[in-house]
Design a protein around this motif. Structure first.
Motif, PDB file in Angstrom:
ATOM      1  N   GLN A 179     -42.307  18.116  54.042  1.00 59.26           N
ATOM      2  CA  GLN A 179     -41.467  19.272  55.225  1.00 59.26           C
ATOM      3  C   GLN A 179     -41.047  20.376  54.501  1.00 59.26           C
ATOM      4  OE1 GLN A 179     -38.735  16.757  57.529  1.00 59.26           O
ATOM      5  NE2 GLN A 179     -40.305  15.091  57.751  1.00 59.26           N
ATOM      6  N   VAL A 180     -40.956  21.267  55.332  1.00 54.02           N
ATOM      7  CA  VAL A 180     -40.380  22.407  54.820  1.00 54.02           C
ATOM      8  C   VAL A 180     -39.146  23.015  55.948  1.00 54.02           C
ATOM      9  CG1 VAL A 180     -40.742  25.018  54.117  1.00 54.02           C
ATOM     10  CG2 VAL A 180     -42.453  23.409  53.484  1.00 54.02           C
ATOM     11  N   SER A 181     -38.112  23.334  55.357  1.00 48.56           N
ATOM     12  CA  SER A 181     -37.011  23.640  56.184  1.00 48.56           C
ATOM     13  C   SER A 181     -37.312  25.161  56.904  1.00 48.56           C
ATOM     14  CB  SER A 181     -35.754  23.824  55.700  1.00 48.56           C
ATOM     15  OG  SER A 181     -35.765  24.690  54.371  1.00 48.56           O
ATOM     16  N   THR A 182     -36.854  25.525  57.904  1.00 48.94           N
ATOM     17  CA  THR A 182     -36.886  26.871  58.662  1.00 48.94           C
ATOM     18  C   THR A 182     -35.802  27.533  59.049  1.00 48.94           C
ATOM     19  OG1 THR A 182     -37.143  25.811  60.709  1.00 48.94           O
ATOM     20  CG2 THR A 182     -39.298  26.164  59.413  1.00 48.94           C
ATOM     21  N   GLY A 183     -35.406  28.762  59.063  1.00 45.55           N
ATOM     22  CA  GLY A 183     -34.281  29.240  59.535  1.00 45.55           C
ATOM     23  C   GLY A 183     -33.242  29.233  58.533  1.00 45.55           C
ATOM     24  N   VAL A 184     -33.364  28.672  57.227  1.00 45.89           N
ATOM     25  CA  VAL A 184     -32.410  28.845  56.202  1.00 45.89           C
ATOM     26  C   VAL A 184     -32.926  29.590  54.786  1.00 45.89           C
ATOM     27  CG1 VAL A 184     -31.454  26.804  56.897  1.00 45.89           C
ATOM     28  CG2 VAL A 184     -33.551  26.653  55.415  1.00 45.89           C
ATOM     29  N   GLN A 185     -31.830  30.158  54.277  1.00 44.85           N
ATOM     30  CA  GLN A 185     -32.379  30.838  52.920  1.00 44.85           C
ATOM     31  C   GLN A 185     -31.538  30.285  51.841  1.00 44.85           C
ATOM     32  OE1 GLN A 185     -34.844  33.112  53.127  1.00 44.85           O
ATOM     33  NE2 GLN A 185     -34.978  32.775  55.329  1.00 44.85           N
ATOM     34  N   PRO A 186     -31.887  30.644  50.698  1.00 45.08           N
ATOM     35  CA  PRO A 186     -31.229  30.343  49.419  1.00 45.08           C
ATOM     36  C   PRO A 186     -29.844  31.199  49.449  1.00 45.08           C
ATOM     37  CG  PRO A 186     -33.054  31.476  48.819  1.00 45.08           C
ATOM     38  CD  PRO A 186     -33.360  31.481  50.257  1.00 45.08           C
ATOM     39  N   ASP A 187     -28.977  30.824  48.464  1.00 43.34           N
ATOM     40  CA  ASP A 187     -27.636  31.531  48.246  1.00 43.34           C
ATOM     41  C   ASP A 187     -28.321  33.171  47.802  1.00 43.34           C
ATOM     42  OD1 ASP A 187     -26.071  29.704  48.888  1.00 43.34           O
ATOM     43  OD2 ASP A 187     -25.897  29.124  46.895  1.00 43.34           O
ATOM     44  N   TRP A 188     -27.169  34.096  48.155  1.00 42.42           N
ATOM     45  CA  TRP A 188     -27.890  35.245  48.012  1.00 42.42           C
ATOM     46  C   TRP A 188     -28.427  35.695  46.506  1.00 42.42           C
ATOM     47  CZ3 TRP A 188     -25.355  38.587  44.339  1.00 42.42           C
ATOM     48  CH2 TRP A 188     -24.380  37.998  43.727  1.00 42.42           C
ATOM     49  N   TYR A 189     -27.520  35.124  45.458  1.00 41.06           N
ATOM     50  CA  TYR A 189     -27.769  35.522  44.271  1.00 41.06           C
ATOM     51  C   TYR A 189     -29.318  34.980  43.507  1.00 41.06           C
ATOM     52  CZ  TYR A 189     -25.925  30.854  43.651  1.00 41.06           C
ATOM     53  OH  TYR A 189     -25.512  29.437  43.742  1.00 41.06           O
ATOM     54  N   VAL A 190     -29.822  34.170  44.378  1.00 41.90           N
ATOM     55  CA  VAL A 190     -31.255  33.822  43.909  1.00 41.90           C
ATOM     56  C   VAL A 190     -32.184  34.314  44.878  1.00 41.90           C
ATOM     57  CG1 VAL A 190     -30.822  31.934  42.663  1.00 41.90           C
ATOM     58  CG2 VAL A 190     -31.069  31.583  44.693  1.00 41.90           C
ATOM     59  N   GLY A 191     -31.652  34.980  46.065  1.00 40.51           N
ATOM     60  CA  GLY A 191     -32.615  35.553  47.154  1.00 40.51           C
ATOM     61  C   GLY A 191     -33.611  36.763  46.702  1.00 40.51           C
ATOM     62  N   PHE A 192     -33.329  37.519  45.706  1.00 38.32           N
ATOM     63  CA  PHE A 192     -34.258  38.366  45.031  1.00 38.32           C
ATOM     64  C   PHE A 192     -35.342  37.578  44.351  1.00 38.32           C
ATOM     65  CE2 PHE A 192     -32.124  36.992  41.318  1.00 38.32           C
ATOM     66  CZ  PHE A 192     -33.149  37.510  40.067  1.00 38.32           C
ATOM     67  N   LEU A 193     -35.283  36.375  43.917  1.00 41.53           N
ATOM     68  CA  LEU A 193     -36.499  35.841  43.611  1.00 41.53           C
ATOM     69  C   LEU A 193     -37.368  35.223  44.742  1.00 41.53           C
ATOM     70  CD1 LEU A 193     -35.239  33.468  40.558  1.00 41.53           C
ATOM     71  CD2 LEU A 193     -36.717  35.373  40.503  1.00 41.53           C
ATOM     72  N   GLU A 194     -36.936  34.734  45.649  1.00 41.01           N
ATOM     73  CA  GLU A 194     -37.550  34.637  46.746  1.00 41.01           C
ATOM     74  C   GLU A 194     -38.333  35.874  47.337  1.00 41.01           C
ATOM     75  OE1 GLU A 194     -38.870  32.082  49.963  1.00 41.01           O
ATOM     76  OE2 GLU A 194     -37.781  31.587  48.286  1.00 41.01           O
ATOM     77  N   GLY A 195     -37.603  36.993  47.511  1.00 37.40           N
ATOM     78  CA  GLY A 195     -38.078  38.252  48.142  1.00 37.40           C
ATOM     79  C   GLY A 195     -39.545  38.694  46.922  1.00 37.40           C
ATOM     80  N   SER A 196     -39.177  38.555  45.662  1.00 36.96           N
ATOM     81  CA  SER A 196     -40.253  38.883  44.684  1.00 36.96           C
ATOM     82  C   SER A 196     -41.617  38.115  44.941  1.00 36.96           C
ATOM     83  CB  SER A 196     -39.866  39.035  43.491  1.00 36.96           C
ATOM     84  OG  SER A 196     -39.426  37.561  42.864  1.00 36.96           O
ATOM     85  N   LEU A 197     -41.205  36.816  45.179  1.00 37.59           N
ATOM     86  CA  LEU A 197     -42.420  35.765  45.454  1.00 37.59           C
ATOM     87  C   LEU A 197     -43.119  36.339  46.728  1.00 37.59           C
ATOM     88  CD1 LEU A 197     -40.673  32.507  44.363  1.00 37.59           C
ATOM     89  CD2 LEU A 197     -42.632  33.475  43.139  1.00 37.59           C
ATOM     90  N   ARG A 198     -42.500  36.634  47.813  1.00 36.13           N
ATOM     91  CA  ARG A 198     -43.168  37.011  49.133  1.00 36.13           C
ATOM     92  C   ARG A 198     -44.000  38.251  48.982  1.00 36.13           C
ATOM     93  NH1 ARG A 198     -39.306  34.786  53.782  1.00 36.13           N
ATOM     94  NH2 ARG A 198     -38.455  32.883  53.006  1.00 36.13           N
TER      95      ARG A 198
END
Length: 545
Positions: A302-321
């Motif tokens: 399962q994968v959660s929807t509508g939730v995001q990691p804390d802001w300080y690691v959000g840039f890694l999520e964005g770079s992956l996308r």
């Protein structure tokens, strides 16, 4: 009366014992001199110097609340049916970590408050560290003799990121489990050693059975110990090297002007610590954060929807996308460039550049003197432009980390938004650099105009010949001083560089690009002499490294 006399006798004996102990220590070590020097140490009173204290007091809140949480948290990954107070999850198989998190939240008195205070304090800690590093960068406080302290601060920031990631991974809910799944993919993307490293960390195939206990040890023992040790080292260096200070009358490169540590700084600092603790408690009591019961226990399918990691690691999520799905196979091994480059290479290069930047700027200037007066960002437009460009780059990546939610809320195509962000992550920093540099030069030009003409008074007068003019008054002394007393290096002279020396041409070209755009202030020879005297190297004219 008898008890009062006994208490007075005990107090007198305790006082005498303390005095005797202090005298014994003072005879064998310079305790009095060190205490006297520390209590009279001058601290600048500008608000920007409080950012480091915010990080320090947030760390203290983290240690206190984390110590409370460790009494009740169990990092085990063995599953069993849940039979706690939260009825919607009763009967579902949950891990010991998730079960203990719910127990803290619903059954421990004050547990939810302490847990949310801990999470909010972690966000404030990382934010304060980040803004403090930006202040140091934009004001040039990383220059000699503070290069080591700059590296200590960067290391503290990296450890804070690791500590935050380990902390929000521990509850083993669907959000943290998804983050661990992403981390596992990042580790697997490392060529050659990725598979072996992931098996070592997770104890086998994902999700494994030992990753949470290991993260727990890292979160409560290893990283906090390193953080506290580096904070102590940072404070020792601050005391030894003294604070930097903003340019103003009476402040030179050879003195420190401010309020003494006792009682002024101690009083203000104690008040700030209480404010940090109070605001953190208020946030923990009123602002919900990380409701793990809403996400549910982690399931690998399962994968959660509508939730995001804390802001300080959000840039890694964005770079992956944002990176396209680039993969290829070499000798039977799949190389996942779409994961390895944005999640490993990009952060590594970013911190490598930050670590090396003080020496890079010194290489461009050839400057070997010590600097204890802060630069105003406008006086160094290239450095300020690079800093703002980095902030814009980070902001675009952070925005890309929530591209699916943004597309859903604004009812636009997620593919179109992704391509817009891919273009923005390249063009945005360039535009930010150019605009910031122009703004800095415009501010310098405006300041030169104020120095030459003065400040407009708003009074309009007419001459006997019909001419209309506006009167001006001289610039006030403080602004006049800040405009003139500044350290702006000259570009390196290509004629003085050794023609056969490796990299000399590159050095002169970069130095010219870095420092050629400037607005010189009108000064008399006497004023230039006084400015040089105020910015003179406190160690003399030595040129050692």
């Amino acid at each position: 009366m008898l008890f009062r006399r006994r208490r007075q006798m005990l107090e007198a004996k305790a006082t005498e014992a303390a005095r005797a102990g202090y005298v014994a220590v003072d005879r064998r070590a310079p305790a009095s001199e060190a205490a006297r020097a520390l209590l009279r140490k001058a601290f600048p009173d500008h608000w920007s110097f409080l950012l480091g204290e915010l990080a320090l007091y947030s760390l203290i809140v983290l240690v206190l609340t984390g110590s409370f949480l460790t009494l009740f948290f169990d990092p085990g990954m063995e599953t069993e049916p849940y039979d706690g107070s939260y009825r919607p999850l009763q009967g579902l198989p949950v891990s010991d970590a998730f079960d203990s998190t719910l127990y803290i939240s619903f059954d421990v008195r004050g547990g939810l408050l302490i847990r949310q205070m801990h999470h909010w304090a972690a966000l404030v800690f990382v934010a304060a560290l980040g803004v403090h590093l930006l202040r140091v960068f934009f004001t040039g406080a990383f220059r000699r003799p503070r290069e080591i302290n700059w590296m200590v601060g960067l290391t503290l920031f990296m450890l804070a990121l690791l500590e935050g990631f380990a902390g929000y991974s521990l509850p083993d809910d669907l959000l943290s489990g998804t983050g661990l799944r992403t981390a596992h993919t990042i580790v697997m993307s490392i060529p050659i050693v990725g598979t072996y490293l992931s098996f070592f960390l997770w104890g086998g195939s994902f999700p494994g059975e030992i990753i949470l206990p290991r993260l727990y040890v890292v979160h409560v023992l290893f990283v906090p110990g390193l953080l506290i040790a580096l904070v102590v080292l940072h404070l020792v260096l601050v005391v030894y090297l003294k604070h930097t200070q903003w340019p103003a009358r009476g402040r030179t490169n050879r003195n420190v002007v401010g309020q003494p540590m006792f009682p002024h700084f101690v009083t203000k600092s104690a008040g700030l610590s209480l404010i940090v603790a109070g605001v953190t408690a208020l946030l923990g009591a009123t602002a919900q954060i990380n409701p793990v019961w809403s996400y549910g226990p982690y399931k690998a399918d399962q994968v959660s929807t509508g939730v995001q990691p804390d802001w300080y690691v959000g840039f890694l999520e964005g770079s992956l996308r944002l990176l396209p799905p680039w993969e290829n196979t070499v000798a039977g091994h799949t190389l996942m460039w779409n994961v390895f480059v944005p999640a490993v290479v990009l952060p590594g290069l970013l911190f490598l550049v930050l670590y090396a930047y003080p020496w890079f700027e010194r290489w461009l200037t050839g400057d070997m003197m010590e600097h204890h007066v802060c630069d105003r960002p406008r006086d160094h437009p290239t450095r300020t432009g690079l800093g703002v460009a980095a902030i814009v780059f980070y902001a675009v990546l952070l925005l890309a980390g929530a591209n699916d939610l943004t597309a859903f809320i604004f009812e636009i195509s997620v593919e179109a938004l992704t391509w817009v962000l891919r273009i923005a992550v390249i063009i945005g920093p360039v535009i930010a650099f150019m605009v910031t540099k122009r703004l800095c030069l415009a501010l310098q030009l405006h300041e030169r105009q104020l120095v030459e003409e003065g400040v407009e008074t708003g009074r309009i007068s007419q001459s006997p010949y019909g001419g209309i003019s506006e009167s001006h008054r001289p610039l006030d002394v403080d602004r006049y001083y800040r405009a003139l007393v500044r350290y702006v290096p000259e570009p390196l002279d290509a004629g003085k560089e050794r023609p056969g020396r490796r990299g000399s041409r590159l050095r002169t070209v970069l130095s010219s690009w870095y420092f050629r755009d400037r607005v010189d202030m009108p000064t008399t020879p006497e004023q230039r002499t006084q400015i040089l005297e105020r910015l003179k190297d406190p160690t003399g004219d030595r040129q050692d490294t």
